[in-house]
Design a protein around this motif. Structure first.
Motif, PDB file in Angstrom:
ATOM      1  N   ALA A 279       0.819  -1.213   0.000  1.00  0.00           N
ATOM      2  CA  ALA A 279       0.000   0.000   0.000  1.00  0.00           C
ATOM      3  C   ALA A 279       0.857   1.270   0.000  1.00  0.00           C
ATOM      4  O   ALA A 279       0.510   2.248  -0.659  1.00  0.00           O
ATOM      5  CB  ALA A 279      -0.926   0.010   1.212  1.00  0.00           C
TER       6      ALA A 279
ATOM      7  N   ARG B  22       3.474   1.614  -3.784  1.00  0.00           N
ATOM      8  CA  ARG B  22       2.876   0.985  -4.970  1.00  0.00           C
ATOM      9  C   ARG B  22       3.790   1.030  -6.189  1.00  0.00           C
ATOM     10  O   ARG B  22       3.956   0.023  -6.878  1.00  0.00           O
ATOM     11  CB  ARG B  22       1.541   1.651  -5.292  1.00  0.00           C
ATOM     12  CG  ARG B  22       0.469   1.313  -4.283  1.00  0.00           C
ATOM     13  CD  ARG B  22      -0.742   2.181  -4.423  1.00  0.00           C
ATOM     14  NE  ARG B  22      -1.391   2.061  -5.707  1.00  0.00           N
ATOM     15  CZ  ARG B  22      -2.695   2.101  -5.880  1.00  0.00           C
ATOM     16  NH1 ARG B  22      -3.490   2.249  -4.847  1.00  0.00           N
ATOM     17  NH2 ARG B  22      -3.221   2.012  -7.068  1.00  0.00           N
TER      18      ARG B  22
ATOM     19  N   ASN C  69      -4.884  -7.225   2.774  1.00  0.00           N
ATOM     20  CA  ASN C  69      -4.450  -6.009   2.091  1.00  0.00           C
ATOM     21  C   ASN C  69      -5.685  -5.347   1.494  1.00  0.00           C
ATOM     22  O   ASN C  69      -6.633  -6.027   1.126  1.00  0.00           O
ATOM     23  CB  ASN C  69      -3.457  -6.332   0.960  1.00  0.00           C
ATOM     24  CG  ASN C  69      -2.177  -6.952   1.478  1.00  0.00           C
ATOM     25  OD1 ASN C  69      -1.589  -6.480   2.431  1.00  0.00           O
ATOM     26  ND2 ASN C  69      -1.743  -8.022   0.831  1.00  0.00           N
TER      27      ASN C  69
ATOM     28  N   ILE D 128      -5.958  -2.083  -1.094  1.00  0.00           N
ATOM     29  CA  ILE D 128      -5.483  -0.877  -1.775  1.00  0.00           C
ATOM     30  C   ILE D 128      -6.423  -0.421  -2.880  1.00  0.00           C
ATOM     31  O   ILE D 128      -6.178   0.595  -3.513  1.00  0.00           O
ATOM     32  CB  ILE D 128      -4.060  -1.068  -2.340  1.00  0.00           C
ATOM     33  CG1 ILE D 128      -4.024  -2.097  -3.461  1.00  0.00           C
ATOM     34  CG2 ILE D 128      -3.069  -1.400  -1.238  1.00  0.00           C
ATOM     35  CD1 ILE D 128      -2.721  -2.132  -4.239  1.00  0.00           C
TER      36      ILE D 128
END
Length: 112
Positions: A41, A44, A94, A96
């Motif tokens: 995150a 990237r 995760n 994102i």
């Protein structure tokens, strides 16, 4: 996002699963986990570059140092990298959101 994630899962299984494992847990102290990985995150563009060009040397993931070599996947297109990023970035704790091929195109400018 669903289509990117589905396509990304297939690409992950083809290109990443062997080392990072099907559940993203990595391989002991040899291969870093992708699960609950804040680097995905927070960095990237760096992750996009690593997928494409690989990585050699030391890095710290979730407080653990890894020092190895990840081969690059130079044959992957920006769309395929976006799909892998979307799958990994929204799996195993995760979150994102979607990564578009245009994001990868811009992110590739930061490589090397």
């Amino acid at each position: 996002m669903r289509q990117y994630k589905v396509q990304g899962e297939g690409l992950y299984l083809m290109h990443c699963d062997n080392c990072h494992q099907a559940d993203g847990s990595g391989l002991g102290r040899l291969i870093p986990p992708l699960s609950e990985n804040t680097t995905i995150a927070n960095n990237r563009n760096q992750i996009m570059c690593v997928i494409k060009y690989g990585l050699e040397g030391s890095l710290i993931i979730n407080g653990v140092e890894y020092n190895g070599k990840m081969p690059g996947n130079t044959e992957l297109t920006n769309l395929e990298i976006a799909e892998i990023m979307t799958f990994v970035g929204n799996s195993w704790e995760n979150s994102i959101g979607i990564v578009l091929s245009s994001d990868v195109e811009k992110g590739m400018d930061s490589c090397h």
